[in-house]
Design a protein around this motif. Structure first.
Motif, short mmCIF file in Angstrom:
data_model
loop_
_atom_site.label_atom_id
_atom_site.label_comp_id
_atom_site.label_asym_id
_atom_site.label_seq_id
_atom_site.Cartn_x
_atom_site.Cartn_y
_atom_site.Cartn_z
N GLU A 217 0.83 -1.21 0.00
CA GLU A 217 0.00 0.00 0.00
C GLU A 217 0.87 1.26 0.00
O GLU A 217 0.57 2.23 -0.70
CB GLU A 217 -0.94 -0.02 1.20
CG GLU A 217 -2.05 1.02 1.11
CD GLU A 217 -3.25 0.66 1.95
OE1 GLU A 217 -4.26 1.37 1.82
OE2 GLU A 217 -3.18 -0.31 2.72
N ASP A 218 1.96 1.24 0.78
CA ASP A 218 2.86 2.39 0.81
C ASP A 218 3.56 2.57 -0.53
O ASP A 218 3.74 3.70 -1.01
CB ASP A 218 3.89 2.24 1.92
CG ASP A 218 3.29 2.46 3.30
OD1 ASP A 218 2.22 3.07 3.38
OD2 ASP A 218 3.87 1.98 4.29
N PHE A 219 3.97 1.46 -1.12
CA PHE A 219 4.60 1.53 -2.45
C PHE A 219 3.63 2.16 -3.44
O PHE A 219 4.00 3.05 -4.21
CB PHE A 219 5.00 0.13 -2.91
CG PHE A 219 5.41 0.06 -4.36
CD1 PHE A 219 6.72 0.36 -4.73
CD2 PHE A 219 4.50 -0.28 -5.35
CE1 PHE A 219 7.11 0.30 -6.07
CE2 PHE A 219 4.87 -0.33 -6.69
CZ PHE A 219 6.18 -0.03 -7.05
N TRP A 220 2.39 1.69 -3.43
CA TRP A 220 1.39 2.19 -4.38
C TRP A 220 1.15 3.69 -4.16
O TRP A 220 1.05 4.46 -5.12
CB TRP A 220 0.10 1.41 -4.21
CG TRP A 220 -0.91 1.74 -5.28
CD1 TRP A 220 -1.77 2.79 -5.33
CD2 TRP A 220 -1.14 0.99 -6.48
NE1 TRP A 220 -2.53 2.76 -6.46
CE2 TRP A 220 -2.17 1.67 -7.18
CE3 TRP A 220 -0.60 -0.18 -7.02
CZ2 TRP A 220 -2.65 1.21 -8.42
CZ3 TRP A 220 -1.08 -0.64 -8.24
CH2 TRP A 220 -2.09 0.05 -8.93
N LYS A 221 1.04 4.09 -2.91
CA LYS A 221 0.77 5.50 -2.61
C LYS A 221 1.89 6.40 -3.11
O LYS A 221 1.64 7.48 -3.66
CB LYS A 221 0.60 5.68 -1.10
CG LYS A 221 0.14 7.07 -0.69
CD LYS A 221 -0.12 7.14 0.81
CE LYS A 221 -0.59 8.53 1.22
NZ LYS A 221 -0.86 8.61 2.67
N LYS A 222 3.14 5.95 -2.95
CA LYS A 222 4.28 6.74 -3.43
C LYS A 222 4.30 6.87 -4.95
O LYS A 222 4.61 7.92 -5.49
CB LYS A 222 5.59 6.09 -2.97
CG LYS A 222 5.93 6.30 -1.52
CD LYS A 222 7.28 5.67 -1.21
CE LYS A 222 7.66 5.87 0.26
NZ LYS A 222 8.96 5.23 0.57
N GLN A 223 3.94 5.77 -5.61
CA GLN A 223 4.06 5.75 -7.06
C GLN A 223 2.83 6.29 -7.77
O GLN A 223 2.94 6.97 -8.80
CB GLN A 223 4.31 4.30 -7.53
CG GLN A 223 5.56 3.65 -6.96
CD GLN A 223 6.83 4.30 -7.47
OE1 GLN A 223 6.89 4.79 -8.58
NE2 GLN A 223 7.86 4.30 -6.63
N TYR A 224 1.63 6.00 -7.23
CA TYR A 224 0.41 6.25 -7.99
C TYR A 224 -0.65 7.05 -7.23
O TYR A 224 -1.78 7.17 -7.70
CB TYR A 224 -0.19 4.92 -8.47
CG TYR A 224 0.85 4.01 -9.08
CD1 TYR A 224 1.58 4.42 -10.20
CD2 TYR A 224 1.13 2.77 -8.52
CE1 TYR A 224 2.55 3.60 -10.75
CE2 TYR A 224 2.10 1.95 -9.07
CZ TYR A 224 2.82 2.36 -10.17
OH TYR A 224 3.79 1.56 -10.71
N ASN A 225 -0.29 7.50 -6.04
CA ASN A 225 -1.18 8.35 -5.25
C ASN A 225 -2.54 7.67 -5.04
O ASN A 225 -2.61 6.61 -4.45
CB ASN A 225 -1.34 9.72 -5.90
CG ASN A 225 -1.82 10.77 -4.94
OD1 ASN A 225 -1.98 10.52 -3.74
ND2 ASN A 225 -2.08 11.96 -5.44
N LYS A 226 -3.62 8.25 -5.52
CA LYS A 226 -4.96 7.73 -5.23
C LYS A 226 -5.56 6.92 -6.38
O LYS A 226 -6.75 6.59 -6.35
CB LYS A 226 -5.90 8.89 -4.89
CG LYS A 226 -5.50 9.63 -3.62
CD LYS A 226 -6.48 10.74 -3.30
CE LYS A 226 -6.08 11.46 -2.00
NZ LYS A 226 -7.05 12.54 -1.66
N GLN A 227 -4.76 6.57 -7.37
CA GLN A 227 -5.27 5.78 -8.49
C GLN A 227 -5.65 4.37 -8.01
O GLN A 227 -5.01 3.82 -7.13
CB GLN A 227 -4.23 5.67 -9.60
CG GLN A 227 -3.86 7.02 -10.23
CD GLN A 227 -2.83 6.84 -11.34
OE1 GLN A 227 -3.10 6.21 -12.35
NE2 GLN A 227 -1.64 7.40 -11.12
N ASP A 228 -6.66 3.80 -8.64
CA ASP A 228 -7.08 2.45 -8.30
C ASP A 228 -6.45 1.40 -9.20
O ASP A 228 -6.45 0.22 -8.87
CB ASP A 228 -8.61 2.32 -8.41
CG ASP A 228 -9.30 3.12 -7.31
OD1 ASP A 228 -8.73 3.22 -6.21
OD2 ASP A 228 -10.39 3.63 -7.58
#
Length: 455
Positions: A217-228
């Motif tokens: 989840e942290d990786f995703w937030k850093k890379q893609y912010n709020k995208q699903d």
């Protein structure tokens, strides 16, 4: 990768003869009395030793010292015939043994037998003890990525000089005894092992790097912010760049990373509940790290997955020497990639593989439409063991869709064991339809029996 201390309860394995010629050579020499009195290795043992024929003198010394210390040993010195009997006994010995010793040398790590045995020990969760007679640098120089991964994080014992053998052996013996005692304690207290995948967190990376511990989840937030969701190619590029150091430590060749990516993409796509062509869903990436009961970091999950895939690639291969023995142990994995592989094995040319794959699928607990559909096709298999296994698998996963076909088999199959398996499956599934149909069939059978007796 250097030698890392760890508990002996890891998993992995190395090997035995380098060719079928080696097997025959062993047979000829043993027929003259060399070691044949100790070659009767039937039955479960404390330890199975995997080795190359070229290292047989060290193996014999190691075996003798183990037996002197009260540890029973299975090792192929009897000159088992090459072929099915040989391969079956080697594989079964690995599964039956409590511990596995991999006698590592520049010869053994290049052997196809060694690689297969490592993979089988890995998927069957054996406590593995590498005993190296060449330096780690020499051994690693000859070792493929699969074996490197499967032996990573496990403490090695080195015996590089004959004059230090006794001291080196004493170190190994101490660790073996600790593990044997621990297994005895587990048996007495009925302690169940944790899921295989959750015990595979890497010990090979530099833990100071916070990326290794970062969750999905942290990786995703850093890379893609709020995208699903995100395009696959972008994710691949971002993942490769973010974990560049870890990837470089794990893989030595580009095609090995391609192997990871191909399997990782298929794994994540199999988690899709909706049609999302060429897109990675955020929830799928998070699910990839949490589906085994424990939540691992993104990199730890990836490394575990790579080890799993390399091992499966070895044991699923058409030229694998331990294929049937290994398949039965894949039921412990919950990976969609493994489940899909087991489904594919239902179409194998080998009826033993088809039967074991059915049982293993049932063990995974997977009961989606694709699994049920493929198992139902197996109900028409020409081999009676495959039909029997498919019946029991469908009953185990309580596949109500299979009830009409199982009823037909129960009433009509010409093999009694298959009819009994269908009946057992129906009883496992249960329900009003089953009870009514079975009741009517029994009433009709009784009536026919009475008419027969009257005549």
């Amino acid at each position: 990768m250097g030698s890392k201390p760890s508990t002996p309860r890891a998993k992995q394995n190395a090997n035995r003869p380098t060719s079928t010629v080696d097997v025959k050579n062993d047979k000829n020499k043993n027929s003259k009395g060399q070691g044949s009195e100790k070659a009767s290795s039937d039955g479960p043992k404390d330890v199975m030793i995997s080795y190359s024929h070229q290292d047989k003198e060290i193996m014999a010394k190691l075996r003798e010292r183990l037996e002197d210390n009260g540890i029973t040993v299975w090792v192929d010195v009897a000159g088992l015939q090459a072929g099915v009997d040989f391969l079956g006994k080697i594989g079964q010995a690995i599964l039956d043994a409590k511990l596995f010793i991999s006698l590592l040398s520049t010869s053994s790590v290049k052997s196809k037998y060694c690689q297969d045995e490592v993979a089988l020990a890995y998927v069957s969760q054996k406590a593995i003890f590498p005993f190296a007679i060449h330096s780690q640098q020499e051994v690693y120089g000859c070792m493929g990525t699969g074996m490197k991964l499967q032996l990573s994080g496990i403490e090695w014992t080195f015996s590089l000089q004959s004059e230090t053998f006794e001291d080196d052996f004493a170190e190994l013996l101490s660790r073996l005894k600790v593990e044997l005692e621990a297994q005895k304690a587990d048996e007495k207290t009925d302690v169940s092992a944790k899921p295989f995948i959750s015990r595979q967190s890497s010990k090979t990376q530099k833990k100071k790097d916070p990326k290794v511990k970062e969750d999905a989840e942290d990786f995703w937030k850093k890379q893609y912010n709020k995208q699903d969701m995100v395009a696959w190619e972008r994710f691949k590029e971002d993942f490769s760049k973010y974990f560049q150091e870890q990837i470089a430590n794990l893989f030595t060749e580009t095609e090995e990373f391609d192997f990871l990516w191909t399997n990782l993409r298929e794994e994540l796509e199999l988690l899709n509940d909706e049609d999302s062509v060429d897109m990675l869903l955020k929830n799928n990436l998070i699910g990839f790290t949490t589906r085994y009961g424990d939540t691992l970091s993104l990199w730890e999950s990836t490394e575990v997955f790579v080890k799993e895939m390399f091992a499966i690639h070895e044991v699923f291969g058409m030229d694998s020497s331990v294929r049937v023995q290994a398949i039965d142990h894949l039921g412990q994995f919950q990976s969609p990639r493994v489940i899909e592989s087991l489904r594919d094995l239902l179409y194998s040319e080998d009826p033993n593989v088809r039967a074991v794959a059915s049982v293993s699928l049932a063990k995974t607990g997977n009961s989606d439409k694709s699994t049920i559909k493929r198992l139902m096709k197996s109900l028409n298999d020409k081999d009676r063991l495959v039909r029997e296994a498919a019946c029991l698998a469908l009953g185990h996963i309580k596949a109500k869709e299979a009830v009409p076909t199982l009823l037909r088999i129960w009433r009509n199959d010409f093999i009694s064991h298959v009819r009994e398996a269908a009946k057992a499956a129906l009883e496992l599934i249960g329900g009003e339809e089953v009870e009514q149909a079975m009741h009517i069939t029994k009433v009709l059978a009784d009536e026919i029996r009475l008419l027969t007796q009257e005549n």
